[in-house]
Write a protein that holds these residues in place. Structure first.
Motif, PDB file in Angstrom:
ATOM      1  N   LEU A 113       0.841  -1.202   0.000  1.00 34.00           N
ATOM      2  CA  LEU A 113       0.000   0.000   0.000  1.00 34.00           C
ATOM      3  C   LEU A 113       0.876   1.252   0.000  1.00 34.00           C
ATOM      4  N   PHE A 114       1.955   1.212   0.750  1.00 36.07           N
ATOM      5  CA  PHE A 114       2.907   2.321   0.777  1.00 36.07           C
ATOM      6  C   PHE A 114       3.506   2.546  -0.613  1.00 36.07           C
ATOM      7  N   VAL A 115       3.866   1.464  -1.297  1.00 33.91           N
ATOM      8  CA  VAL A 115       4.410   1.557  -2.651  1.00 33.91           C
ATOM      9  C   VAL A 115       3.354   2.135  -3.602  1.00 33.91           C
ATOM     10  N   GLY A 116       2.119   1.652  -3.494  1.00 35.47           N
ATOM     11  CA  GLY A 116       1.044   2.146  -4.347  1.00 35.47           C
ATOM     12  C   GLY A 116       0.781   3.627  -4.149  1.00 35.47           C
ATOM     13  N   LEU A 117       0.729   4.062  -2.898  1.00 39.24           N
ATOM     14  CA  LEU A 117       0.501   5.486  -2.618  1.00 39.24           C
ATOM     15  C   LEU A 117       1.690   6.329  -3.077  1.00 39.24           C
ATOM     16  N   GLY A 118       2.884   5.767  -2.982  1.00 35.27           N
ATOM     17  CA  GLY A 118       4.072   6.471  -3.470  1.00 35.27           C
ATOM     18  C   GLY A 118       4.010   6.691  -4.971  1.00 35.27           C
ATOM     19  N   THR A 119       3.628   5.662  -5.705  1.00 32.62           N
ATOM     20  CA  THR A 119       3.530   5.813  -7.163  1.00 32.62           C
ATOM     21  C   THR A 119       2.405   6.776  -7.542  1.00 32.62           C
ATOM     22  N   LEU A 120       1.334   6.751  -6.788  1.00 31.64           N
ATOM     23  CA  LEU A 120       0.242   7.698  -7.034  1.00 31.64           C
ATOM     24  C   LEU A 120       0.718   9.133  -6.792  1.00 31.64           C
ATOM     25  N   THR A 121       1.525   9.325  -5.776  1.00 29.65           N
ATOM     26  CA  THR A 121       2.095  10.644  -5.496  1.00 29.65           C
ATOM     27  C   THR A 121       2.989  11.101  -6.644  1.00 29.65           C
ATOM     28  N   ILE A 122       3.772  10.195  -7.196  1.00 25.07           N
ATOM     29  CA  ILE A 122       4.630  10.537  -8.336  1.00 25.07           C
ATOM     30  C   ILE A 122       3.785  10.960  -9.530  1.00 25.07           C
ATOM     31  N   ILE A 123       2.692  10.260  -9.780  1.00 18.69           N
ATOM     32  CA  ILE A 123       1.789  10.627 -10.882  1.00 18.69           C
ATOM     33  C   ILE A 123       1.237  12.032 -10.653  1.00 18.69           C
ATOM     34  N   LEU A 124       0.823  12.327  -9.430  1.00 14.41           N
ATOM     35  CA  LEU A 124       0.282  13.658  -9.128  1.00 14.41           C
ATOM     36  C   LEU A 124       1.344  14.742  -9.309  1.00 14.41           C
ATOM     37  N   ILE A 125       2.569  14.473  -8.926  1.00 14.05           N
ATOM     38  CA  ILE A 125       3.654  15.447  -9.115  1.00 14.05           C
ATOM     39  C   ILE A 125       3.901  15.673 -10.608  1.00 14.05           C
ATOM     40  N   GLU A 126       3.913  14.598 -11.383  1.00 17.97           N
ATOM     41  CA  GLU A 126       4.097  14.738 -12.831  1.00 17.97           C
ATOM     42  C   GLU A 126       2.975  15.556 -13.455  1.00 17.97           C
ATOM     43  N   LEU A 127       1.744  15.319 -13.034  1.00 20.55           N
ATOM     44  CA  LEU A 127       0.621  16.102 -13.549  1.00 20.55           C
ATOM     45  C   LEU A 127       0.732  17.560 -13.133  1.00 20.55           C
TER      46      LEU A 127
END
Length: 134
Positions: A113-127
């Motif tokens: 879950l930590f990994v998933g939320l981390g990747t979601l955070t990266i997507i939001l930063i890219e956007l």
């Protein structure tokens, strides 16, 4: 079943109503809501196909309402959904069962879950960067 749910939502004009409401509520900032919707769909269904079947029309219609590229929003939906399918509890349970480590299931679920939320955070930063520099 997900196709049926999507078609029912479309025929009942739910997609049109929800996309208009999302466009009015978030405006240009909807681009940051889009991956969250995809992530929720991926997490709940455990299937990128199911998540996209249910939500891609909502996502692209909302993008059209706010004058944003539907391709960008569709990509955001697809990527966040596919990344969060790995966090789906039934997938984690199946993986632990196959590897015969069921006793560690809760710990693995927390870590993934930590990994998933981390990747979601990266997507939001890219956007966010795309939003600023477009």
């Amino acid at each position: 079943m997900y196709v049926v749910v999507s078609e029912i939502m479309s025929e009942a004009k739910m997609i049109q109503l929800l996309s208009l409401l999302a466009a009015q509520s978030f405006g240009q900032f909807y681009v940051f809501v889009s991956p969250l919707i995809g992530a929720i769909g991926g997490f709940l269904t455990g299937s990128n196909t199911a998540s996209n079947t249910m939500f891609i029309r909502l996502q692209t219609e909302t993008a059209l309402h706010i004058g944003m590229s539907p391709i960008l929003v569709a990509c955001s939906q697809n990527v966040s959904s596919s990344l969060m399918t790995m966090v789906n509890p039934s997938r984690v349970a199946l993986s632990c069962s196959v590897c015969k480590i069921s006793t560690d299931e809760n710990e693995i679920q927390k870590k993934i879950l930590f990994v998933g939320l981390g990747t979601l955070t990266i997507i939001l930063i890219e956007l966010f960067l795309f939003f600023i520099f477009r």
